[in-house]
Design an enzyme around this catalytic site. Sequence first.
Site, PDB file in Angstrom:
ATOM      1  N   CYS A  47      24.541  42.669  39.944  1.00  0.00           N
ATOM      2  CA  CYS A  47      23.803  42.274  41.160  1.00  0.00           C
ATOM      3  C   CYS A  47      23.614  41.134  41.840  1.00  0.00           C
ATOM      4  CB  CYS A  47      22.274  43.149  41.049  1.00  0.00           C
ATOM      5  SG  CYS A  47      22.289  44.963  40.718  1.00  0.00           S
ATOM      6  N   ARG A  72      31.725  38.560  41.249  1.00  0.00           N
ATOM      7  CA  ARG A  72      31.019  38.912  40.045  1.00  0.00           C
ATOM      8  C   ARG A  72      31.263  40.443  39.920  1.00  0.00           C
ATOM      9  NH1 ARG A  72      25.488  35.574  39.337  1.00  0.00           N
ATOM     10  NH2 ARG A  72      26.542  33.825  39.368  1.00  0.00           N
ATOM     11  N   TRP A 131      25.156  46.691  41.127  1.00  0.00           N
ATOM     12  CA  TRP A 131      26.244  47.178  40.023  1.00  0.00           C
ATOM     13  C   TRP A 131      25.225  48.219  39.421  1.00  0.00           C
ATOM     14  CZ3 TRP A 131      26.123  47.297  34.921  1.00  0.00           C
ATOM     15  CH2 TRP A 131      27.224  47.394  34.252  1.00  0.00           C
ATOM     16  N   ASN A 182      17.369  43.368  40.917  1.00  0.00           N
ATOM     17  CA  ASN A 182      18.066  43.128  39.806  1.00  0.00           C
ATOM     18  C   ASN A 182      17.415  43.398  38.395  1.00  0.00           C
ATOM     19  OD1 ASN A 182      20.271  42.166  38.172  1.00  0.00           O
ATOM     20  ND2 ASN A 182      20.137  40.094  38.829  1.00  0.00           N
ATOM     21  N   GLY A 183      17.923  44.134  37.632  1.00  0.00           N
ATOM     22  CA  GLY A 183      17.412  44.309  36.530  1.00  0.00           C
ATOM     23  C   GLY A 183      17.107  46.006  36.462  1.00  0.00           C
ATOM     24  N   GLU A 236      39.927  38.441  21.365  1.00  0.00           N
ATOM     25  CA  GLU A 236      39.961  38.076  22.423  1.00  0.00           C
ATOM     26  C   GLU A 236      41.131  38.748  23.220  1.00  0.00           C
ATOM     27  OE1 GLU A 236      37.490  37.333  24.397  1.00  0.00           O
ATOM     28  OE2 GLU A 236      38.725  36.108  26.164  1.00  0.00           O
ATOM     29  N   LYS A 296      40.834  41.023  26.473  1.00  0.00           N
ATOM     30  CA  LYS A 296      41.241  40.635  27.812  1.00  0.00           C
ATOM     31  C   LYS A 296      42.517  41.878  28.261  1.00  0.00           C
ATOM     32  CE  LYS A 296      39.744  38.213  28.691  1.00  0.00           C
ATOM     33  NZ  LYS A 296      38.527  37.539  28.539  1.00  0.00           N
ATOM     34  N   GLU A 353      40.317  44.699  29.196  1.00  0.00           N
ATOM     35  CA  GLU A 353      39.480  44.335  30.746  1.00  0.00           C
ATOM     36  C   GLU A 353      40.184  44.547  31.841  1.00  0.00           C
ATOM     37  OE1 GLU A 353      36.023  40.975  29.640  1.00  0.00           O
ATOM     38  OE2 GLU A 353      38.224  40.505  29.413  1.00  0.00           O
ATOM     39  N   HIS A 362      43.813  49.495   5.304  1.00  0.00           N
ATOM     40  CA  HIS A 362      42.764  50.211   5.052  1.00  0.00           C
ATOM     41  C   HIS A 362      42.470  51.255   6.157  1.00  0.00           C
ATOM     42  CE1 HIS A 362      41.699  47.717   1.441  1.00  0.00           C
ATOM     43  NE2 HIS A 362      42.252  46.981   2.255  1.00  0.00           N
ATOM     44  N   LYS A 409      30.652  40.090  36.320  1.00  0.00           N
ATOM     45  CA  LYS A 409      30.389  38.931  35.825  1.00  0.00           C
ATOM     46  C   LYS A 409      28.821  38.508  35.788  1.00  0.00           C
ATOM     47  CE  LYS A 409      33.035  34.547  35.351  1.00  0.00           C
ATOM     48  NZ  LYS A 409      33.698  35.061  34.130  1.00  0.00           N
TER      49      LYS A 409
HETATM   50  N1  HGA Z   1      18.755  49.157  38.167  1.00  0.00           N
HETATM   51  C1  HGA Z   1      19.104  48.907  39.604  1.00  0.00           C
HETATM   52  C2  HGA Z   1      19.661  47.457  39.720  1.00  0.00           C
HETATM   53  C3  HGA Z   1      21.133  47.252  38.927  1.00  0.00           C
HETATM   54  C4  HGA Z   1      21.313  45.960  38.560  1.00  0.00           C
HETATM   55  O1  HGA Z   1      20.363  44.937  38.705  1.00  0.00           O
HETATM   56  N2  HGA Z   1      22.448  45.671  38.451  1.00  0.00           N
HETATM   57  O2  HGA Z   1      23.215  44.360  38.228  1.00  0.00           O
HETATM   58  C5  HGA Z   1      20.113  50.032  40.188  1.00  0.00           C
HETATM   59  O3  HGA Z   1      20.845  50.793  39.591  1.00  0.00           O
HETATM   60  O4  HGA Z   1      20.285  49.939  41.434  1.00  0.00           O
END
Ligand code: HGA
Length: 610
Positions: free
Chosen positions: A2, A27, A75, A100-101, A483, A487, A490, A506, A605
């Site tokens: 975010c 990101r 995100w 964000n969070g 790694e 890659k 990803e 194994h 990112k």
């Molecule tokens: N939890 C919030 C914000 C998500 C977030 O910080 N993403 O990096 C949401 O889902 O909108």
Amino acid sequence: MCGIVGAIAERNVVPILLEGLRRLEYRGYDSAGVALLDGQGNLQRTRRIGKVKELADALQDNPIKGVTGIAHTRWATHGGVTEANAHPHFSSERIAVVHNGIIENYESLRTDLTTKGYGFTSDTDTETIAHQVHFELDNCDDLLTAVQNAVKKFHGAYGTVILDKNDPDRVIVARSGSPLVIGLGLGENFIASDQMALFPVTRRFMFLEEGDVAEITRTSIKVFDSAGLPVEREVKESNLEHDAGDKAGYRHYMLKEIHEQPTVIRNTLSGRLQDNGISANIFGHGADELLAKIKHVQIIACGTSYHSGMTARYWLEQYANVSCNVEIASEFRYRKSYVHPNSLIVTISQSGETADTLAALRLAKEQGYAASLTICNVPGSSLVRESDLAFMTLAGAEIGVASTKAFTTQLTGFLMLTMALGKHNNMSQDDHQHIIKALHSLPAKLEETLQLTDGIKALAEEFADMHHSLFLGRGDQYPIAMEGALKLKEISYIHAEAYASGELKHGPLALIDDEMPVIVVAPNNELLEKLKSNVEEVRARGGIMYVFADKEANFKSDETMRVINVPHCESAIAPIVYTLPLQLLSYYVAVIKGTDVDQPRNLAKSVTVE
Ligand code: HGA
């Protein structure tokens, strides 16, 4: 992840907000939005699923303007990717919030707020912030106090910016667990989740600390700590470079960043590596005294950085004679771990904001570690600010979501840390000289390795139709195989697993057939003969192999094995050198498959949520 951008000014802030979002867009995110207060007390909002361009186009078709505004790229963590879930979120067309969070107790808050009559229009955890602040505001009639009261109810992580339509001359920001920085202008101020978003408008920044709540007007910034007491936070001038717009003629940032590795490693070594070694002060003031006590190293990281820590363990134990454990941050932070006497905690993160790694560092600081060191690419980031010592990788801005040059510069830093710790732990002169010589030769060796591009491109053609693959390595090449597998996953979405090749029998041998390509990293080291036996085990079961090998290792191409000769190099730098062909392989497979190389699906990112 975010991105947050906010501004309070006399001019229309829409261009500032959009440019800020564009600067964070590499990101990875799924939707974007903006909310604005105009001079007449109107609160307006535009949100779109997809790229910032969708939002910018929408704003061009239906312009809205404002002197105070907040903007966000999302995100999703809670609630699907829909316009209704995109930020900013409102409470009754009065309070607007970007976040964000994760608000972990959002379900109980939501139930409580619903009972109190607040109507929810999204599935997000974030919307509870808007309504909780609104509820508190109705009780105290002051936005700052309302936010201070509201954050006491939140469990989890937030970097949040809050507007009140009825209080248009200020915005309130709060931070706990997610990054937030205030940018200082002249007669205007700004907020962002990353200073890079604000470089077009300011270079002066105030970094908020855990639990801070701040009131920002056009001309003032007042910060309060978690106890509600006024505090001063230092203003710092940033001289970071960032030009996300420049691919320097390469098709993708990732390819540019792969090719930058000789240069950025030269920069990372420059002024730090001398003919006779290094000075410990490259890790910070007083580093030599702190490192002199260290007998054990605990490395904490996530993803690609974790693989650099895994590699470093081989070096620290082999050359520096210090014991070393490496652990994934999200595991470390939620278990009780044993702290060895005289331990150094080392965190690794490109952004310096990786949520789990930061939480692990904070936990470790309460556990009696002798000192903390971070290996990080972003000066001024939370990990750098909160660690006793820091080694800055000079990789420059890394835009591709899949990390390349950050990884190899981290490894370069670890070789120097190996020397700094070895100095106090009877490292042999031979090993010391070997690492110095190896590091001096590294940039040129990487340039030579990049010449393998054409051969790898051809090889990538054979991979593009595969659905699974196995990466094998031994010793310090095992994390490089990990790694390499990461890659490929990803950016090309091909399932890839990595094994220490001694583990084949194994279990994973059962998977071998002609649809499971096996990629082997085989420098000419003391484990070569063992590795060759493992290769024969695969061959005997009809497996198809792609072997990246030192010429002197004497692997020969035949119908079951394609050999790519990697330039001969000193053994200490072999993990770095062998990383490049694997990066190129993933890149060209992804290009053939037509994936979004720089912003692969579902990934982002700077992982600022846990
Ligand atoms: N939890 C919030 C914000 C998500 C977030 O910080 N993403 O990096 C949401 O889902 O909108």
